[in-house]
Design a protein around this motif. Structure first.
Motif, PDB file in Angstrom:
ATOM      1  N   GLN A 175     -48.597   2.899 -29.515  1.00 35.98           N
ATOM      2  CA  GLN A 175     -49.392   3.261 -30.683  1.00 35.98           C
ATOM      3  C   GLN A 175     -50.792   2.642 -30.639  1.00 35.98           C
ATOM      4  O   GLN A 175     -51.507   2.643 -31.644  1.00 35.98           O
ATOM      5  CB  GLN A 175     -48.673   2.825 -31.954  1.00 35.98           C
ATOM      6  CG  GLN A 175     -47.348   3.538 -32.153  1.00 35.98           C
ATOM      7  CD  GLN A 175     -46.618   3.062 -33.390  1.00 35.98           C
ATOM      8  OE1 GLN A 175     -47.231   2.663 -34.369  1.00 35.98           O
ATOM      9  NE2 GLN A 175     -45.301   3.110 -33.364  1.00 35.98           N
ATOM     10  N   GLY A 176     -51.168   2.108 -29.496  1.00 40.17           N
ATOM     11  CA  GLY A 176     -52.520   1.586 -29.333  1.00 40.17           C
ATOM     12  C   GLY A 176     -52.700   0.157 -29.772  1.00 40.17           C
ATOM     13  O   GLY A 176     -53.826  -0.269 -30.050  1.00 40.17           O
ATOM     14  N   MET A 177     -51.609  -0.623 -29.811  1.00 39.71           N
ATOM     15  CA  MET A 177     -51.710  -1.979 -30.333  1.00 39.71           C
ATOM     16  C   MET A 177     -52.155  -3.005 -29.296  1.00 39.71           C
ATOM     17  O   MET A 177     -52.550  -4.105 -29.659  1.00 39.71           O
ATOM     18  CB  MET A 177     -50.351  -2.401 -30.911  1.00 39.71           C
ATOM     19  CG  MET A 177     -49.769  -1.443 -31.932  1.00 39.71           C
ATOM     20  SD  MET A 177     -50.844  -1.221 -33.354  1.00 39.71           S
ATOM     21  CE  MET A 177     -50.888  -2.872 -34.004  1.00 39.71           C
ATOM     22  N   ARG A 236     -50.859   2.340 -38.362  1.00 39.41           N
ATOM     23  CA  ARG A 236     -50.063   1.143 -38.108  1.00 39.41           C
ATOM     24  C   ARG A 236     -50.904   0.029 -37.498  1.00 39.41           C
ATOM     25  O   ARG A 236     -50.660  -1.161 -37.739  1.00 39.41           O
ATOM     26  CB  ARG A 236     -48.891   1.474 -37.188  1.00 39.41           C
ATOM     27  CG  ARG A 236     -47.852   0.355 -37.142  1.00 39.41           C
ATOM     28  CD  ARG A 236     -46.636   0.756 -36.355  1.00 39.41           C
ATOM     29  NE  ARG A 236     -45.623  -0.276 -36.397  1.00 39.41           N
ATOM     30  CZ  ARG A 236     -44.495  -0.259 -35.700  1.00 39.41           C
ATOM     31  NH1 ARG A 236     -44.234   0.785 -34.932  1.00 39.41           N
ATOM     32  NH2 ARG A 236     -43.629  -1.237 -35.770  1.00 39.41           N
ATOM     33  N   LEU A 237     -51.899   0.399 -36.711  1.00 40.49           N
ATOM     34  CA  LEU A 237     -52.811  -0.596 -36.156  1.00 40.49           C
ATOM     35  C   LEU A 237     -53.574  -1.291 -37.276  1.00 40.49           C
ATOM     36  O   LEU A 237     -53.694  -2.521 -37.300  1.00 40.49           O
ATOM     37  CB  LEU A 237     -53.788   0.081 -35.187  1.00 40.49           C
ATOM     38  CG  LEU A 237     -54.919  -0.789 -34.615  1.00 40.49           C
ATOM     39  CD1 LEU A 237     -54.354  -1.987 -33.884  1.00 40.49           C
ATOM     40  CD2 LEU A 237     -55.803   0.042 -33.690  1.00 40.49           C
ATOM     41  N   PHE A 238     -54.060  -0.511 -38.220  1.00 39.32           N
ATOM     42  CA  PHE A 238     -54.807  -1.074 -39.342  1.00 39.32           C
ATOM     43  C   PHE A 238     -53.911  -1.952 -40.201  1.00 39.32           C
ATOM     44  O   PHE A 238     -54.286  -3.059 -40.610  1.00 39.32           O
ATOM     45  CB  PHE A 238     -55.412   0.078 -40.162  1.00 39.32           C
ATOM     46  CG  PHE A 238     -56.163  -0.360 -41.387  1.00 39.32           C
ATOM     47  CD1 PHE A 238     -56.858  -1.550 -41.416  1.00 39.32           C
ATOM     48  CD2 PHE A 238     -56.162   0.421 -42.525  1.00 39.32           C
ATOM     49  CE1 PHE A 238     -57.558  -1.955 -42.542  1.00 39.32           C
ATOM     50  CE2 PHE A 238     -56.853   0.036 -43.655  1.00 39.32           C
ATOM     51  CZ  PHE A 238     -57.547  -1.161 -43.660  1.00 39.32           C
ATOM     52  N   SER A 239     -52.698  -1.480 -40.502  1.00 39.49           N
ATOM     53  CA  SER A 239     -51.812  -2.251 -41.362  1.00 39.49           C
ATOM     54  C   SER A 239     -51.371  -3.546 -40.688  1.00 39.49           C
ATOM     55  O   SER A 239     -51.225  -4.582 -41.341  1.00 39.49           O
ATOM     56  CB  SER A 239     -50.588  -1.421 -41.761  1.00 39.49           C
ATOM     57  OG  SER A 239     -49.825  -1.048 -40.636  1.00 39.49           O
ATOM     58  N   THR A 240     -51.197  -3.506 -39.352  1.00 40.77           N
ATOM     59  CA  THR A 240     -50.848  -4.726 -38.619  1.00 40.77           C
ATOM     60  C   THR A 240     -51.963  -5.746 -38.712  1.00 40.77           C
ATOM     61  O   THR A 240     -51.726  -6.934 -38.974  1.00 40.77           O
ATOM     62  CB  THR A 240     -50.579  -4.388 -37.139  1.00 40.77           C
ATOM     63  OG1 THR A 240     -49.466  -3.493 -37.070  1.00 40.77           O
ATOM     64  CG2 THR A 240     -50.281  -5.635 -36.331  1.00 40.77           C
ATOM     65  N   PHE A 241     -53.196  -5.284 -38.513  1.00 44.85           N
ATOM     66  CA  PHE A 241     -54.341  -6.184 -38.646  1.00 44.85           C
ATOM     67  C   PHE A 241     -54.427  -6.751 -40.054  1.00 44.85           C
ATOM     68  O   PHE A 241     -54.671  -7.954 -40.252  1.00 44.85           O
ATOM     69  CB  PHE A 241     -55.630  -5.430 -38.307  1.00 44.85           C
ATOM     70  CG  PHE A 241     -56.876  -6.124 -38.791  1.00 44.85           C
ATOM     71  CD1 PHE A 241     -57.366  -7.239 -38.129  1.00 44.85           C
ATOM     72  CD2 PHE A 241     -57.530  -5.684 -39.933  1.00 44.85           C
ATOM     73  CE1 PHE A 241     -58.504  -7.898 -38.592  1.00 44.85           C
ATOM     74  CE2 PHE A 241     -58.662  -6.330 -40.387  1.00 44.85           C
ATOM     75  CZ  PHE A 241     -59.154  -7.446 -39.719  1.00 44.85           C
ATOM     76  N   LEU A 242     -54.211  -5.903 -41.057  1.00 41.46           N
ATOM     77  CA  LEU A 242     -54.329  -6.351 -42.443  1.00 41.46           C
ATOM     78  C   LEU A 242     -53.306  -7.439 -42.756  1.00 41.46           C
ATOM     79  O   LEU A 242     -53.633  -8.439 -43.414  1.00 41.46           O
ATOM     80  CB  LEU A 242     -54.143  -5.155 -43.379  1.00 41.46           C
ATOM     81  CG  LEU A 242     -54.149  -5.465 -44.881  1.00 41.46           C
ATOM     82  CD1 LEU A 242     -55.452  -6.126 -45.286  1.00 41.46           C
ATOM     83  CD2 LEU A 242     -53.935  -4.187 -45.677  1.00 41.46           C
TER      84      LEU A 242
END
Length: 538
Positions: A231-233, A271-277
């Motif tokens: 997912q690009g993480m 999901r990348l944004f939420s992981t960072f948040l």
């Protein structure tokens, strides 16, 4: 005196106001510093003497800016961010669509801006803000934001990977082993390497003293990591790690720095944004001291297009956000969600949002009507027919209620909002890149660093073991050839002599078994020395 530093008690005291307007305006006549939202609208007429404001001290009680597409939500976000910066409060903007970069450039006056400024009695002048631009893992325009796997930690990472309790405990065991052996977990390949090693024969021996890791559980963790990377993480994890205290800076003139996270390049990967948040809020919460009820927030977050943040969000993510929003207020941090309807935000989070700026809603479909009725129920009682009002608001108008200085909701007010003074639109790509490269943070964070960590150390150890095995095989082959040559010579010399006692012992099965055991143990000790035992640098 700036608009947001008016004399105490002046708002709402215009004797020319109609009685109903005067009563509403009195609810916004705060004694301390406040941000100017706009002017009250009554019976279709703008009343500039009835000023609608929000107390600066209440910005850490969180808020919501909502409304249909094209109603002016982003401009409201920009308006509030400008005034916060002017008050010395740093701001963080999550720019999903890519149209907030204009905050770093002065606005351009046109007829609409001049007309709006005259209506609400605003002293409008073009102004730019001190801004920094960031990008997750360097994907897009901005200084790259990265975090190490170690700083993420096993608990937070388990939530992101949606592991169960047993799997979370096993992941914690992996982190513990890596920590005690000096195997730095910098990126995802480091974590994968340690997990794979601990399920090998040698790794099982290493874990015997502290508890085992089942092959099935390790397989689940490894598969979750693979899906996570897909997912690009991967680009987000690495070094140099971003120091979240950078978000708390002020410029040389005392204005708060506006940190703009550019997300257009990753908007299809929520999901990348939420992981960072999750990591960002957790890191800030851990580092910031308790401040109680301060006269102004230390930092205010604005998450534009928040429906993307919560769409298909995991239960763990929702629990993390709810808990953080509830607790981070005491650290002096405010969080505003900008979205289309209040129902985009989970009920537990919505209940924590003290200020509301509700732009127009549409009622074209049955679902729209249902959302409209649900939105009306979230407002305090008022004399307005809010279902009618919310569908009739113009661009740049909103229904407002905020928390007063005493913490009570202010009267519901139909408001014509002020115009932002910075550019209402994006900065062009080359201009944005120039701003990024001119940042003092660019040299510090731009270039990714892949130093020796768990993956490299384990790979080196495996290579050393393979080399040892190859050398042993070569020695054995040389010995076999030498023995064969000796036997051929003996045949040429005549009858074989009886083997000596030493030769009998060396060639015995018991001696060979003992040699294999000693060799294996020696190899294991050599491997452990290659891993090292120094604790990770903090």
């Amino acid at each position: 005196m700036s608009d947001s530093e008016t004399a105490p008690g002046t708002a709402g005291n215009d004797p020319a106001l109609p009685p109903g307007a005067r009563q509403i305006a009195s609810g916004y006549a705060f004694t301390g510093p406040a941000l100017e939202l706009g002017a009250l609208v009554q019976d279709g007429r703008c009343l500039p003497g009835a000023r609608i404001r929000i107390p600066l001290a209440m910005l850490n009680r969180h808020g919501l800016v909502a409304g249909a597409t094209g109603t002016g939500k982003t401009k409201t976000l920009q308006l509030v961010a400008e005034q916060l910066s002017a008050q010395g409060v740093p701001v963080f903007l999550a720019d999903v669509k890519g149209d907030l970069s204009g905050i770093s450039a002065p606005g351009v006056a046109d007829d609409r801006i001049r007309s709006r400024a005259a209506e609400v009695r605003q002293e409008w002048a073009p102004a730019s803000l001190p801004a920094e631009f960031y990008a997750l893992g360097g994907t897009g325009h901005g200084v790259p934001l990265r975090a190490t796997v170690t700083s993420f930690g096993p608990v937070l990472l388990s939530k992101v990977l949606e592991l169960n309790q047993t799997q979370e405990q096993s992941l914690g065991l992996i982190f513990h082993y890596a920590d005690t052996k000096g195997l730095e977990l910098i990126d995802l390949k480091d974590l994968r390497a340690v997990a794979a090693f601990l399920t090998s024969e040698e790794g099982k021996q290493e874990l015997r003293a502290i508890g085992g890791l089942s092959t099935a559980t390790a397989g689940v963790i490894l598969r979750s990591l693979t899906a996570f990377e897909a997912q690009g993480m991967a680009d987000f994890f690495g070094e140099p790690e971003f120091d979240t205290s950078e978000l708390l800076r002020t410029a040389g003139d005392g204005r708060g720095v506006v940190s703009v996270l550019e997300l257009p390049a990753v908007q299809d990967r929520p999901r990348l944004f939420s992981t960072f948040l999750m990591w960002l809020l957790a890191d800030l919460f851990h580092d910031l001291p308790e401040v109680g009820d301060a006269d102004r927030p230390k930092l205010v977050f604005f998450f534009d297009e928040a429906h993307l943040l919560f769409a298909d969000a995991s239960k763990a993510f929702l629990e993390s956000i709810t808990q953080t929003v509830r607790l981070i207020r005491s650290k002096g941090v405010g969080v505003f969600f900008v979205t289309q309807t209040p129902k985009d935000v989970p009920a537990d989070v919505l209940g924590q949002l003290g200020s509301r700026v509700q732009h127009a809603l549409r009622a074209f479909t049955p679902d729209d009507r249902k959302a409209l009725k649900a939105t009306v129920k979230t407002f305090p009682d008022s004399a307005y027919d809010l279902e009618e009002v919310l569908t009739g608001l113009g661009i740049g108008e909103a229904v407002v209620t905020v928390l007063s200085e005493s913490g009570a909701p202010t009267p519901v007010a139909v408001t014509r909002l002020r115009a932002p003074q910075s550019l209402m639109g994006p900065v062009d790509g080359p201009g944005l890149d120039r701003a990024v490269r001119a940042s003092p943070l660019y040299e510090r964070y731009a270039q990714a660093v892949d130093r020796e960590s768990a993956y490299e150390k384990l790979t080196a150890a495996q290579a050393a073991q393979a080399a040892q095995a190859a050398q042993a095989a070569e020695a054995a082959e040389a010995g076999r050839r030498s023995a064969a040559g000796a036997r051929a010579g003996e045949r040429d010399r005549g009858p074989a002599e009886e083997p000596s006692v030493i030769e009998q012992v060396v060639n015995s099965g018991a001696f060979r078994a003992l040699a294999r055991s000693v060799g294996t143990q020696l190899g294991r000790e050599i491997t452990r020395s290659l891993f090292g035992t120094a604790r990770r640098r903090r």
